[in-house]
Design an enzyme around this catalytic site. Structure first.
Site, PDB file in Angstrom:
ATOM      1  N   GLY A  29       6.734  13.227  17.895  1.00 39.65           N
ATOM      2  CA  GLY A  29       5.570  13.958  17.409  1.00 39.65           C
ATOM      3  C   GLY A  29       5.020  13.416  16.104  1.00 39.65           C
ATOM      4  O   GLY A  29       5.692  12.645  15.398  1.00 39.65           O
ATOM      5  N   THR A  45       7.036   7.447  10.539  1.00 39.04           N
ATOM      6  CA  THR A  45       7.751   7.181  11.780  1.00 39.04           C
ATOM      7  C   THR A  45       9.256   7.274  11.528  1.00 39.04           C
ATOM      8  O   THR A  45       9.717   7.127  10.391  1.00 39.04           O
ATOM      9  CB  THR A  45       7.345   5.786  12.339  1.00 39.04           C
ATOM     10  OG1 THR A  45       7.804   5.688  13.680  1.00 39.04           O
ATOM     11  CG2 THR A  45       7.910   4.651  11.506  1.00 39.04           C
ATOM     12  N   GLY A  46      10.004   7.569  12.578  1.00 40.32           N
ATOM     13  CA  GLY A  46      11.467   7.560  12.460  1.00 40.32           C
ATOM     14  C   GLY A  46      12.033   8.690  11.627  1.00 40.32           C
ATOM     15  O   GLY A  46      13.153   8.588  11.114  1.00 40.32           O
ATOM     16  N   THR A  74       3.293   6.881  10.944  1.00 37.52           N
ATOM     17  CA  THR A  74       3.487   7.034  12.383  1.00 37.52           C
ATOM     18  C   THR A  74       2.830   5.896  13.173  1.00 37.52           C
ATOM     19  O   THR A  74       1.743   5.426  12.806  1.00 37.52           O
ATOM     20  CB  THR A  74       2.908   8.388  12.885  1.00 37.52           C
ATOM     21  OG1 THR A  74       2.895   8.385  14.295  1.00 37.52           O
ATOM     22  CG2 THR A  74       1.495   8.633  12.406  1.00 37.52           C
ATOM     23  N   SER A  75       3.474   5.511  14.259  1.00 39.25           N
ATOM     24  CA  SER A  75       2.911   4.450  15.107  1.00 39.25           C
ATOM     25  C   SER A  75       1.732   4.973  15.926  1.00 39.25           C
ATOM     26  O   SER A  75       1.024   4.215  16.570  1.00 39.25           O
ATOM     27  CB  SER A  75       3.995   3.912  16.040  1.00 39.25           C
ATOM     28  OG  SER A  75       4.506   4.981  16.827  1.00 39.25           O
ATOM     29  N   GLU A  76       1.543   6.297  15.923  1.00 42.73           N
ATOM     30  CA  GLU A  76       0.467   6.919  16.721  1.00 42.73           C
ATOM     31  C   GLU A  76      -0.798   7.156  15.906  1.00 42.73           C
ATOM     32  O   GLU A  76      -1.653   7.931  16.326  1.00 42.73           O
ATOM     33  CB  GLU A  76       0.947   8.261  17.286  1.00 42.73           C
ATOM     34  CG  GLU A  76       2.082   8.194  18.258  1.00 42.73           C
ATOM     35  CD  GLU A  76       1.678   7.606  19.592  1.00 42.73           C
ATOM     36  OE1 GLU A  76       0.643   6.909  19.662  1.00 42.73           O
ATOM     37  OE2 GLU A  76       2.405   7.848  20.562  1.00 42.73           O
ATOM     38  N   HIS A  95       0.214  16.088  17.284  1.00 43.49           N
ATOM     39  CA  HIS A  95       0.644  15.534  18.578  1.00 43.49           C
ATOM     40  C   HIS A  95       2.105  15.911  18.796  1.00 43.49           C
ATOM     41  O   HIS A  95       2.938  15.731  17.902  1.00 43.49           O
ATOM     42  CB  HIS A  95       0.476  14.019  18.604  1.00 43.49           C
ATOM     43  CG  HIS A  95       1.271  13.376  19.696  1.00 43.49           C
ATOM     44  ND1 HIS A  95       1.099  13.704  21.024  1.00 43.49           N
ATOM     45  CD2 HIS A  95       2.267  12.455  19.668  1.00 43.49           C
ATOM     46  CE1 HIS A  95       1.954  13.012  21.756  1.00 43.49           C
ATOM     47  NE2 HIS A  95       2.675  12.254  20.960  1.00 43.49           N
ATOM     48  N   HIS A  97       5.259  17.137  22.165  1.00 41.52           N
ATOM     49  CA  HIS A  97       5.652  17.090  23.574  1.00 41.52           C
ATOM     50  C   HIS A  97       6.161  18.468  24.011  1.00 41.52           C
ATOM     51  O   HIS A  97       7.314  18.605  24.426  1.00 41.52           O
ATOM     52  CB  HIS A  97       6.770  16.058  23.796  1.00 41.52           C
ATOM     53  CG  HIS A  97       6.482  14.696  23.234  1.00 41.52           C
ATOM     54  ND1 HIS A  97       7.474  13.814  22.882  1.00 41.52           N
ATOM     55  CD2 HIS A  97       5.318  14.064  22.970  1.00 41.52           C
ATOM     56  CE1 HIS A  97       6.935  12.700  22.421  1.00 41.52           C
ATOM     57  NE2 HIS A  97       5.619  12.824  22.459  1.00 41.52           N
ATOM     58  N   HIS A 159       3.340  12.108  29.030  1.00 34.75           N
ATOM     59  CA  HIS A 159       3.651  11.959  27.612  1.00 34.75           C
ATOM     60  C   HIS A 159       3.727  13.306  26.883  1.00 34.75           C
ATOM     61  O   HIS A 159       4.804  13.740  26.506  1.00 34.75           O
ATOM     62  CB  HIS A 159       2.581  11.029  26.996  1.00 34.75           C
ATOM     63  CG  HIS A 159       2.831  10.684  25.568  1.00 34.75           C
ATOM     64  ND1 HIS A 159       2.214   9.632  24.933  1.00 34.75           N
ATOM     65  CD2 HIS A 159       3.618  11.263  24.621  1.00 34.75           C
ATOM     66  CE1 HIS A 159       2.636   9.577  23.680  1.00 34.75           C
ATOM     67  NE2 HIS A 159       3.485  10.556  23.469  1.00 34.75           N
TER      68      HIS A 159
END
Ligand code: ZN
Length: 325
Positions: A29, A45-46, A74-76, A95, A97, A159
């Site tokens: 997320g 990220t991570g 974030t990679s998103e 974002h 899930h 996703h």
């Protein structure tokens, strides 16, 4: 605009809520907030969103280049920037899930509209964006057609989901509303029937929505209500009916499966396609509901159920006898 530290704290709070509700696990997320022209705070990220600290948050420009922050952003970020670039009034993106909503995204089924008033007003029709590799520009662009249809909450095929609004709390609430809605739909389907709102009832809600200043693809630029079309895939194959209306339309039909401008099939029992029924039987799955518009098909479905039941009882007796011997 709130002070930046307060926004960072709010992002951590939303991250914690996402994690506690199981909308994200592990390091899944991401969250972002627009804090000025070409300046966005975003999650690193991570890092688990359940234990994020305000100082962990990254600052990026409108191309996603990191300006500050101890950890890589974030990679998103491209997904988030796609929304900010397309919609000037949006200041926050979440974002995640969430499992019930993601189940729809995995099944490739859009949740139907026209069932719960709050969902009609705050989300509207939730579209399903096609799949692409997460993190890529192509992935970010999968939501573009839906943003242009004024969607504030979008399912991402295989996703998860993304939600956006003017404030971070509103964007987060869309995620809650979406997952709760998908959960309720799955429960109602287990019960074998879903009641749908009819056209006048939906139009009432869209009028309220218009007064609240919330955009909806079913209302045109001139403020006129147009198509009420929505996805009917989830509603196919089991019982559904329109709930009693306070102002019945001439035909007495409700909205049902969302065929634009046409008299819907709500109020009738809908047949599960024969092939689907056979496939379900073959897979050992009992179809939900009888699903038929004719007595013949109803009888066939009942016969199939009786056959399955007899088989289960026979198997059980054989099993008991073999245990005794
Ligand atoms: Zn994701």
């Amino acid at each position: 605009m709130q002070n930046e530290w307060k926004i960072r704290e709010e992002m951590c709070d939303v991250g914690r809520r996402l994690y506690e509700k199981n909308y994200v696990v592990a390091n899944d997320g991401n969250i972002s907030v627009r804090i000025g022209k070409g300046r966005f705070l975003c999650t690193p990220t991570g890092v688990s969103k359940g234990s994020m600290k305000p100082a962990d948050i990254a600052l990026v420009d409108d191309e996603g280049k990191q300006l500050s922050g101890p950890k890589p952003r974030t990679s998103e970020i491209k997904l988030h920037l796609q929304i900010y670039h397309e919609m000037a009034h949006i200041n926050a993106v979440v974002h995640a899930h969430p499992p019930h909503a993601t189940a729809f995204a995995v099944a490739g089924i859009e949740p139907p509209a026209g069932i719960l008033p709050e969902v009609e007003i705050f989300l509207g029709q939730v579209p399903l964006a096609r799949y692409d590799t997460p993190g890529s520009q192509d992935f970010a662009e999968t939501i573009l057609p839906h943003l242009r249809q004024k969607a504030n909450t979008i399912l991402l095929a295989n996703h998860g989901a993304v939600a956006c609004d003017k404030t971070l709390e509103q964007a987060y609430f869309h995620m809650e509303t979406l997952d709760q809605y998908c959960y309720i739909l799955l429960l109602a389907r287990q019960m074998g029937r879903v009641q749908t709102l009819n056209e006048p009832q939906i139009k009432d809600l869209l009028e309220i929505k218009k007064r609240l200043g919330i955009e909806d693809s079913r209302v045109d630029a001139a403020g006129q209500l147009c198509t009420l079309a929505g996805s009917d895939e989830f509603l196919r194959g089991f019982s559904q009916r329109a709930i009693a209306q306070h102002q019945a339309d001439a035909s007495g039909c409700g909205r049902g499966n969302g065929i634009a401008g046409a008299c819907s099939q709500a109020g009738t029992v809908q047949p599960m396609p024969r092939s689907e029924h056979a496939a379900a039987s073959q897979a050992g799955i009992r179809p939900l509901g009888l699903g038929s518009s004719s007595q013949a098909v109803q009888k066939r479905a009942a016969d199939d159920e009786m056959e399955q039941l007899t088989q289960v009882i026979t198997d059980r007796i054989i099993e008991m006898m073999s245990q005794e011997s």
